[in-house]
Structure formats: structure tokens, C-alpha cells
Design a protein around this motif. Sequence first.
Motif, PDB file in Angstrom:
ATOM      1  N   ALA A  42       5.927  19.096 -39.178  1.00 52.39           N
ATOM      2  CA  ALA A  42       6.755  18.731 -38.024  1.00 52.39           C
ATOM      3  C   ALA A  42       6.186  19.316 -36.739  1.00 52.39           C
ATOM      4  O   ALA A  42       6.131  18.637 -35.702  1.00 52.39           O
ATOM      5  N   ILE A  43       5.731  20.556 -36.787  1.00 48.79           N
ATOM      6  CA  ILE A  43       5.133  21.180 -35.603  1.00 48.79           C
ATOM      7  C   ILE A  43       3.828  20.480 -35.232  1.00 48.79           C
ATOM      8  O   ILE A  43       3.539  20.251 -34.052  1.00 48.79           O
ATOM      9  N   PHE A  44       3.042  20.121 -36.226  1.00 56.22           N
ATOM     10  CA  PHE A  44       1.771  19.426 -35.984  1.00 56.22           C
ATOM     11  C   PHE A  44       2.019  18.072 -35.316  1.00 56.22           C
ATOM     12  O   PHE A  44       1.358  17.720 -34.329  1.00 56.22           O
ATOM     13  N   ILE A  45       2.991  17.320 -35.826  1.00 53.49           N
ATOM     14  CA  ILE A  45       3.319  16.011 -35.238  1.00 53.49           C
ATOM     15  C   ILE A  45       3.855  16.178 -33.827  1.00 53.49           C
ATOM     16  O   ILE A  45       3.506  15.418 -32.908  1.00 53.49           O
ATOM     17  N   ALA A  46       4.709  17.197 -33.615  1.00 53.88           N
ATOM     18  CA  ALA A  46       5.241  17.451 -32.271  1.00 53.88           C
ATOM     19  C   ALA A  46       4.130  17.826 -31.304  1.00 53.88           C
ATOM     20  O   ALA A  46       4.159  17.421 -30.128  1.00 53.88           O
ATOM     21  N   THR A  47       3.129  18.544 -31.771  1.00 52.38           N
ATOM     22  CA  THR A  47       1.993  18.908 -30.923  1.00 52.38           C
ATOM     23  C   THR A  47       1.196  17.683 -30.535  1.00 52.38           C
ATOM     24  O   THR A  47       0.797  17.531 -29.365  1.00 52.38           O
ATOM     25  N   ILE A  48       0.953  16.789 -31.472  1.00 49.17           N
ATOM     26  CA  ILE A  48       0.200  15.566 -31.179  1.00 49.17           C
ATOM     27  C   ILE A  48       0.984  14.694 -30.206  1.00 49.17           C
ATOM     28  O   ILE A  48       0.419  14.179 -29.232  1.00 49.17           O
ATOM     29  N   VAL A  49       2.288  14.532 -30.436  1.00 49.37           N
ATOM     30  CA  VAL A  49       3.114  13.716 -29.537  1.00 49.37           C
ATOM     31  C   VAL A  49       3.149  14.349 -28.152  1.00 49.37           C
ATOM     32  O   VAL A  49       3.043  13.641 -27.134  1.00 49.37           O
ATOM     33  N   GLY A  50       3.278  15.665 -28.089  1.00 54.69           N
ATOM     34  CA  GLY A  50       3.287  16.341 -26.800  1.00 54.69           C
ATOM     35  C   GLY A  50       1.967  16.192 -26.055  1.00 54.69           C
ATOM     36  O   GLY A  50       1.944  16.028 -24.837  1.00 54.69           O
ATOM     37  N   ALA A  51       0.849  16.240 -26.777  1.00 54.32           N
ATOM     38  CA  ALA A  51      -0.458  16.072 -26.152  1.00 54.32           C
ATOM     39  C   ALA A  51      -0.625  14.655 -25.616  1.00 54.32           C
ATOM     40  O   ALA A  51      -1.230  14.462 -24.560  1.00 54.32           O
ATOM     41  N   ILE A  52      -0.106  13.676 -26.336  1.00 55.30           N
ATOM     42  CA  ILE A  52      -0.229  12.289 -25.863  1.00 55.30           C
ATOM     43  C   ILE A  52       0.654  12.053 -24.645  1.00 55.30           C
ATOM     44  O   ILE A  52       0.234  11.390 -23.683  1.00 55.30           O
ATOM     45  N   LEU A  53       1.864  12.585 -24.660  1.00 55.69           N
ATOM     46  CA  LEU A  53       2.782  12.362 -23.554  1.00 55.69           C
ATOM     47  C   LEU A  53       2.359  13.088 -22.273  1.00 55.69           C
ATOM     48  O   LEU A  53       2.536  12.564 -21.174  1.00 55.69           O
ATOM     49  N   PHE A  54       1.833  14.284 -22.431  1.00 58.78           N
ATOM     50  CA  PHE A  54       1.496  15.063 -21.224  1.00 58.78           C
ATOM     51  C   PHE A  54       0.010  15.074 -20.995  1.00 58.78           C
ATOM     52  O   PHE A  54      -0.513  15.540 -20.087  1.00 58.78           O
TER      53      PHE A  54
END
Length: 54
Positions: A42-54
Motif C-alpha cells: 500500500a505504501i509502495f502504491i501510494a508512493t508511485i501515485v504521489g510521484a505521478i500526481l506531483f
Amino acid sequence: MLIKLDTSVFRLFRHKAESEKKSITPLTRAQWITADRIVIAAIFIATIVGAILF
């Protein structure tokens, strides 16, 4: 203006004294490993989503 709440809703709820107490059992080693893997994924997916969004 104050509104009086309908108290018939509260009669539908169970009393706290009637509920059964659940015993807390510690997790096994396999359950800890599974939980850790889920949290890390979950943390890994949140990191990837956060990197794409920002």
C-alpha cells in the motif's frame, strides 16, 4: 430554532451490556508477515501515485 430528535431510533440499538466481549488473540508470525506485506504494498502504491500526481 431547536429541532427535537426522534428518539425511536435509539431503541433499535443494542445496549452495551448485551454485547459480547471479544478476547484479543495475538497474531501469529504468518499473519504478521502477511500484514506487513499488505502495508508495504500500500505504501509502495501510494508512493508511485504521489510521484505521478506531483
